[in-house]
Motif scaffolding. Structure first.
Motif, PDB file in Angstrom:
ATOM      1  N   SER A  58       0.822  -1.215   0.000  1.00  0.00           N
ATOM      2  CA  SER A  58       0.000   0.000   0.000  1.00  0.00           C
ATOM      3  C   SER A  58       0.852   1.259   0.000  1.00  0.00           C
ATOM      4  N   THR A  61       2.591   1.662  -3.356  1.00  0.00           N
ATOM      5  CA  THR A  61       1.639   2.047  -4.397  1.00  0.00           C
ATOM      6  C   THR A  61       1.298   3.522  -4.285  1.00  0.00           C
ATOM      7  N   LEU A  62       1.056   3.990  -3.070  1.00  0.00           N
ATOM      8  CA  LEU A  62       0.765   5.413  -2.878  1.00  0.00           C
ATOM      9  C   LEU A  62       1.949   6.295  -3.269  1.00  0.00           C
ATOM     10  N   ALA A  65       2.226   6.370  -7.101  1.00  0.00           N
ATOM     11  CA  ALA A  65       1.085   7.088  -7.679  1.00  0.00           C
ATOM     12  C   ALA A  65       1.269   8.598  -7.536  1.00  0.00           C
ATOM     13  N   LYS A  66       1.723   9.033  -6.387  1.00  0.00           N
ATOM     14  CA  LYS A  66       1.899  10.476  -6.153  1.00  0.00           C
ATOM     15  C   LYS A  66       3.164  11.008  -6.815  1.00  0.00           C
ATOM     16  N   PRO A  71      -1.822   6.237 -12.412  1.00  0.00           N
ATOM     17  CA  PRO A  71      -3.043   5.680 -11.812  1.00  0.00           C
ATOM     18  C   PRO A  71      -2.665   4.569 -10.828  1.00  0.00           C
ATOM     19  N   TYR A  72      -3.563   4.285  -9.898  1.00  0.00           N
ATOM     20  CA  TYR A  72      -3.257   3.310  -8.847  1.00  0.00           C
ATOM     21  C   TYR A  72      -2.962   1.898  -9.361  1.00  0.00           C
ATOM     22  N   SER A  75       0.579   1.938 -10.534  1.00  0.00           N
ATOM     23  CA  SER A  75       1.476   2.073  -9.381  1.00  0.00           C
ATOM     24  C   SER A  75       1.588   0.763  -8.617  1.00  0.00           C
ATOM     25  N   PHE A  76       0.461   0.063  -8.466  1.00  0.00           N
ATOM     26  CA  PHE A  76       0.477  -1.227  -7.784  1.00  0.00           C
ATOM     27  C   PHE A  76       1.313  -2.232  -8.565  1.00  0.00           C
TER      28      PHE A  76
END
Length: 129
Positions: A58, A61-62, A65-66, A71-72, A75-76
């Protein structure tokens, strides 16, 4: 066999009553033959492993993404791909020092987290047999 929520609840209840549980559910294989305190310890170990892996994925991924405005799902994918040191189909050129440092730490933590979880799971399966 398998994950039985009612049996898990009974295990927690018997720990609170300070009784011994005759058959405490084991999350992977056959019922665990031991006391309720050992059962609680096993359940907490699995919950800790799941939460560590979930947190690792998590947070990364965040970050991706930032940092890259991705997109999530992308990123994941990159978090799993980079974290497991797979490297398939990723042609990301990390030019920023912050991103490089994060990815290095992410890879080291990923190998440690997943390796540790696999060792614990295999060990618990072998002890349950």
């Amino acid at each position: 066999p398998g994950f039985a929520p009612q049996s898990i609840a009974q295990c927690f209840y018997s720990v609170l009553k300070k009784d011994d549980a005759k058959d405490c559910p084991f999350l992977i294989g056959a019922p665990f033959q031991g006391n309720a305190h050992q059962c609680l310890k096993d359940v907490m170990m699995y919950m800790t492993c799941i939460s560590i892996v979930f947190s690792w994925l998590s947070l990364s991924t965040l970050f991706y993404a930032k940092f890259y405005d991705w997109p999530y799902p992308q990123s994941f994918f990159y978090a799993v791909d980079a974290g497991m040191s797979i490297g398939f189909c990723t042609e990301v050129k990390e030019t920023e020092v912050a991103s490089r440092l994060f990815t290095i730490v992410h890879i080291l933590l990923g190998a440690s987290c997943i390796g540790g979880v696999l060792v614990l799971l295999v060990n618990s399966v072998l002890e349950g047999v």
